[in-house]
Design an enzyme around this catalytic site. Structure first.
Site, PDB file in Angstrom:
ATOM      1  N   SER A  70      59.520  49.153  74.231  1.00  0.00           N
ATOM      2  CA  SER A  70      59.328  47.745  74.590  1.00  0.00           C
ATOM      3  C   SER A  70      59.447  47.538  76.094  1.00  0.00           C
ATOM      4  O   SER A  70      60.112  48.300  76.798  1.00  0.00           O
ATOM      5  CB  SER A  70      60.365  46.876  73.884  1.00  0.00           C
ATOM      6  OG  SER A  70      60.370  47.122  72.505  1.00  0.00           O
TER       7      SER A  70
HETATM    8  N1  SAH Z   1      63.136  49.389  69.835  1.00  0.00           N
HETATM    9  C1  SAH Z   1      62.128  50.345  70.219  1.00  0.00           C
HETATM   10  C2  SAH Z   1      60.740  49.755  70.075  1.00  0.00           C
HETATM   11  C3  SAH Z   1      59.844  50.722  69.435  1.00  0.00           C
HETATM   12  S1  SAH Z   1      58.302  50.111  68.849  1.00  0.00           S
HETATM   13  C4  SAH Z   1      62.378  50.899  71.612  1.00  0.00           C
HETATM   14  O1  SAH Z   1      63.287  50.408  72.297  1.00  0.00           O
HETATM   15  O2  SAH Z   1      61.714  51.843  72.005  1.00  0.00           O
HETATM   16  C5  SAH Z   1      58.688  49.703  67.166  1.00  0.00           C
HETATM   17  C6  SAH Z   1      59.168  50.797  66.272  1.00  0.00           C
HETATM   18  O3  SAH Z   1      59.293  50.231  64.970  1.00  0.00           O
HETATM   19  C7  SAH Z   1      58.225  51.991  66.132  1.00  0.00           C
HETATM   20  O4  SAH Z   1      58.931  53.164  66.439  1.00  0.00           O
HETATM   21  C8  SAH Z   1      57.813  51.951  64.676  1.00  0.00           C
HETATM   22  O5  SAH Z   1      57.627  53.232  64.103  1.00  0.00           O
HETATM   23  C9  SAH Z   1      58.979  51.235  64.041  1.00  0.00           C
HETATM   24  N2  SAH Z   1      58.702  50.622  62.729  1.00  0.00           N
HETATM   25  C10 SAH Z   1      57.590  49.960  62.330  1.00  0.00           C
HETATM   26  N3  SAH Z   1      57.711  49.566  61.041  1.00  0.00           N
HETATM   27  C11 SAH Z   1      58.933  49.997  60.619  1.00  0.00           C
HETATM   28  C12 SAH Z   1      59.634  49.929  59.379  1.00  0.00           C
HETATM   29  N4  SAH Z   1      59.109  49.343  58.295  1.00  0.00           N
HETATM   30  N5  SAH Z   1      60.861  50.496  59.312  1.00  0.00           N
HETATM   31  C13 SAH Z   1      61.409  51.117  60.380  1.00  0.00           C
HETATM   32  N6  SAH Z   1      60.792  51.218  61.572  1.00  0.00           N
HETATM   33  C14 SAH Z   1      59.566  50.672  61.692  1.00  0.00           C
END
Ligand code: SAH
Length: 220
Positions: A70
């Protein structure tokens, strides 16, 4: 990892992080504790080495598997919101991704629980937390639609992937006075929405427009 990479040199130095914190302050992040954590955490370790020189720009960056770390402003904003009234005791994050948001939170609260559906990201962030000696993050490889029932109820739940509708299971794991912060919607941009459990009922407030990857089903 060699000494230089750990300490940060050039584009990944302490001064570069200081500039990022300054920019976030100018952009409206007021909480000094949050800005201090941004100053401390080496974001360049949470992105691919090839992108390390861009790690302290205020932008989202690819982390592989179609996912992104993010934007620092959004991480700071979500963190600031979650700690604005009190420091939540138990926090659940859906979407570990790079682990950066979890690391920021872990510097401010007692314990963070975080779940991720992509095994490679789960493993990479786990190795990184160990390397950085962050000990108050518990991780699980699972579909965030289930939350983490055994570890709840949570004082704060944040989603860093956008669902079209927030799963009821997550509301069920929210403690009284607890807050759930999530981007909600199916388009390129979503509404960042805060939900608060007050005497059993859920109160909702829209904060601002944000852009997150979608919340998906099942494991990968
Ligand atoms: N908080 C993260 C943002 C990553 S982007 C950071 O600081 O880098 C969002 C993430 O959510 C991705 O890694 C994606 O694989 C995950 N995601 C999407 N759907 C999900 C679900 N149903 N359960 C767990 N993770 C999920």
């Amino acid at each position: 990892m060699d000494r230089h990479r750990r300490q940060g040199i050039g584009m990944t130095s302490r001064r570069t992080r200081e500039r990022l914190a300054g920019r976030l302050g100018d952009a409206g992040i007021r909480d000094v504790h949050v800005l201090n954590v941004i100053r401390q955490i080496p974001r360049h370790l949470f992105v691919d080495e090839a992108l390390a020189s861009r790690a302290y720009e205020d932008t989202a960056l690819p982390i592989g598997h179609g996912q992104t770390i993010s934007q620092p402003f959004v991480v700071a904003r979500m963190t600031e919101i979650l700690i604005r009234h009190r420091i939540p005791g138990r926090v659940l994050e859906i979407g570990t991704g790079s682990g950066y948001q979890a690391a920021v939170l872990a510097a401010l609260v007692d314990r963070v629980h975080t779940v991720e559906r992509i095994r490679a990201l789960y493993e990479r962030s786990r190795a990184l937390f160990r390397q950085l000696d962050i000990r108050n993050i518990r991780q699980r490889l699972s579909d965030g639609h289930e939350g983490w029932p055994a570890a709840g109820p949570f004082d704060a739940i944040l989603l860093t992937a956008a669902p079209v509708v927030i799963p009821q299971t997550l509301f069920d794991q929210l403690a009284e006075q607890g807050e759930l912060l999530a981007p909600v919607g199916s388009g390129e941009s979503q509404a960042l929405r805060i939900h608060r459990r007050v005497e059993g009922a859920i109160e909702t407030e829209d904060i601002e427009a944000v852009s997150f990857v979608p919340m998906l089903d099942g494991l990968e």
